[in-house]
Design a protein around this motif. Structure first.
Motif, PDB file in Angstrom:
ATOM      1  N   UNK A  73       4.859  -8.477  -5.877  1.00 13.40           N
ATOM      2  CA  UNK A  73       4.349  -7.117  -5.842  1.00 13.40           C
ATOM      3  C   UNK A  73       2.949  -7.062  -6.459  1.00 13.40           C
ATOM      4  N   UNK A  74       2.332  -5.890  -6.339  1.00 12.41           N
ATOM      5  CA  UNK A  74       0.937  -5.750  -6.754  1.00 12.41           C
ATOM      6  C   UNK A  74       0.755  -6.058  -8.237  1.00 12.41           C
ATOM      7  N   UNK A 107      -5.222  -4.597  -2.691  1.00 15.31           N
ATOM      8  CA  UNK A 107      -5.025  -6.005  -2.991  1.00 15.31           C
ATOM      9  C   UNK A 107      -5.613  -6.402  -4.330  1.00 15.31           C
ATOM     10  N   UNK A 108      -5.037  -7.440  -4.925  1.00 16.02           N
ATOM     11  CA  UNK A 108      -5.495  -7.887  -6.234  1.00 16.02           C
ATOM     12  C   UNK A 108      -6.897  -8.484  -6.167  1.00 16.02           C
ATOM     13  N   UNK A 109      -7.232  -9.156  -5.054  1.00 17.18           N
ATOM     14  CA  UNK A 109      -8.578  -9.714  -4.914  1.00 17.18           C
ATOM     15  C   UNK A 109      -9.612  -8.608  -4.780  1.00 17.18           C
ATOM     16  N   UNK A 110      -9.281  -7.576  -3.998  1.00 16.09           N
ATOM     17  CA  UNK A 110     -10.200  -6.447  -3.839  1.00 16.09           C
ATOM     18  C   UNK A 110     -10.401  -5.723  -5.161  1.00 16.09           C
ATOM     19  N   UNK A 153       4.864   1.107  -3.209  1.00 17.58           N
ATOM     20  CA  UNK A 153       4.834   0.512  -4.552  1.00 17.58           C
ATOM     21  C   UNK A 153       4.577  -0.989  -4.556  1.00 17.58           C
ATOM     22  N   UNK A 154       4.824  -1.662  -3.433  1.00 17.89           N
ATOM     23  CA  UNK A 154       4.585  -3.110  -3.362  1.00 17.89           C
ATOM     24  C   UNK A 154       3.101  -3.423  -3.264  1.00 17.89           C
ATOM     25  N   UNK A 155       2.341  -2.564  -2.575  1.00 16.53           N
ATOM     26  CA  UNK A 155       0.914  -2.812  -2.372  1.00 16.53           C
ATOM     27  C   UNK A 155       0.031  -1.853  -3.168  1.00 16.53           C
ATOM     28  N   UNK A 156       0.624  -0.791  -3.717  1.00 18.78           N
ATOM     29  CA  UNK A 156      -0.110   0.262  -4.415  1.00 18.78           C
ATOM     30  C   UNK A 156      -1.227   0.817  -3.535  1.00 18.78           C
ATOM     31  N   UNK A 157      -0.863   1.060  -2.259  1.00 18.91           N
ATOM     32  CA  UNK A 157      -1.812   1.609  -1.299  1.00 18.91           C
ATOM     33  C   UNK A 157      -1.154   2.751  -0.541  1.00 18.91           C
ATOM     34  N   UNK A 194       3.594  -0.940   7.223  1.00 21.29           N
ATOM     35  CA  UNK A 194       2.841   0.304   7.047  1.00 21.29           C
ATOM     36  C   UNK A 194       1.371   0.066   6.722  1.00 21.29           C
ATOM     37  N   UNK A 195       1.008  -1.166   6.365  1.00 21.99           N
ATOM     38  CA  UNK A 195      -0.395  -1.486   6.096  1.00 21.99           C
ATOM     39  C   UNK A 195      -1.224  -1.615   7.374  1.00 21.99           C
ATOM     40  N   UNK A 196      -0.557  -1.959   8.481  1.00 24.60           N
ATOM     41  CA  UNK A 196      -1.289  -2.328   9.699  1.00 24.60           C
ATOM     42  C   UNK A 196      -2.225  -1.225  10.182  1.00 24.60           C
ATOM     43  N   UNK A 197      -1.754   0.008  10.432  1.00 27.22           N
ATOM     44  CA  UNK A 197      -2.685   1.038  10.930  1.00 27.22           C
ATOM     45  C   UNK A 197      -3.783   1.384   9.930  1.00 27.22           C
TER      46      UNK A 197
END
Length: 263
Positions: A73-74, A107-110, A153-157, A194-197
């Motif tokens: 997770x994030x 993302x953590x890198x971003x 909650x997994x991506x915090x997006x 859900x991240x794709x679009x």
């Protein structure tokens, strides 16, 4: 060289396939068929079993290693100290210029890129990640636009209709796209449907797209395809790759920046 002795032992053959994958970074069904003196259908069944067990990632014609970060997770990823990721983020931050409109994917890198910007930078930043928005808000010269929606909650997006509507109304100079996996043939792919679009809308809204990726994500594939690699203009990664060659991406017209990450 054919290995006839294990042609009738599927479990042993699959172990050998994993060893070959670890050594070469990828396996092709046609080559494995010749090596083990079995049909390609048999090899495809082997790869399907290994994929179901979470040991490989099947792609057209063969298989690749699973990305190392799959399933984290994030907060787990953010909490991990990684000097290489931090260095790549610093290189990426140099692309940001005063006066630009910049989209920051999740993302953590971003997040590391957001934290690596010059203290006196003056930009308009757009993101669907509340944590990245908070990091950007610490800069006096950055105007932050946060796209709202349902939070994963997994991506915090955020995602959903409201997120897409805001992103589709923006014409940005630069996008730092988050990368779960990137493969020269399959393209950019994600672990989360859900991240794709959201990622597609960000790609459509930016004049220049930069992907920052650790070496283990190159040549990898996740279940949900976002876009072809050609949607990226610049790829920043490590000098030593786990699999594949930078030429695979350069042939697609991508500028590849390989950092000396032997820190």
């Amino acid at each position: 060289m054919q290995d006839h002795s294990i042609a009738e032992l599927p479990s042993l053959r699959r172990q050998k396939i994993l060893l070959i994958l670890e050594r070469d970074g990828k396996v092709m069904a046609s080559e494995l068929s010749q090596h083990f003196a079995v049909s390609e259908d048999t090899i495809r069944r082997d790869l399907a079993e290994l994929d179901s067990a979470g040991l490989v990632q099947r792609v057209h014609g063969g298989a690749l290693p699973r990305p190392k970060d799959t399933g984290k997770d994030f907060f787990t990823r953010v909490g991990e100290t990684d000097e290489v990721k931090s260095y790549l983020a610093q290189l990426a931050a140099r692309y940001v210029k005063d006066g630009q409109i910049v989209i920051f994917d999740s993302g953590s890198t971003t997040l590391q890129i957001a934290r690596s910007l010059p203290s006196d930078i003056t930009i308009t930043a757009v993101t669907a990640s509340p944590i990245i928005a908070i990091a950007l808000a610490e800069y006096k010269g950055i105007k932050v636009i946060l796209a709202g929606g349902q939070l994963n909650p997994a991506t915090m997006c955020a995602s959903g209709h409201e997120t897409l509507r805001l992103l589709q109304g923006i014409k940005a100079d630069l996008l730092f796209t988050g990368v779960c996996a990137i493969h020269p043939e399959v393209g950019i792919s994600s672990l989360h449907f859900d991240e794709v679009p959201v990622k597609q809308a960000m790609l459509d809204s930016a004049a220049h797209v930069i992907a920052v990726s650790m070496a283990d994500k190159l040549g990898a594939v996740e279940p949900f395809v976002v876009a072809p690699c050609r949607r990226i203009q610049t790829l920043i990664t490590e000098r030593h790759l786990a699999s594949g060659n930078v030429e695979d991406y350069q042939r697609l017209g991508i500028e590849v920046v390989q950092a000396d990450t032997d820190l």
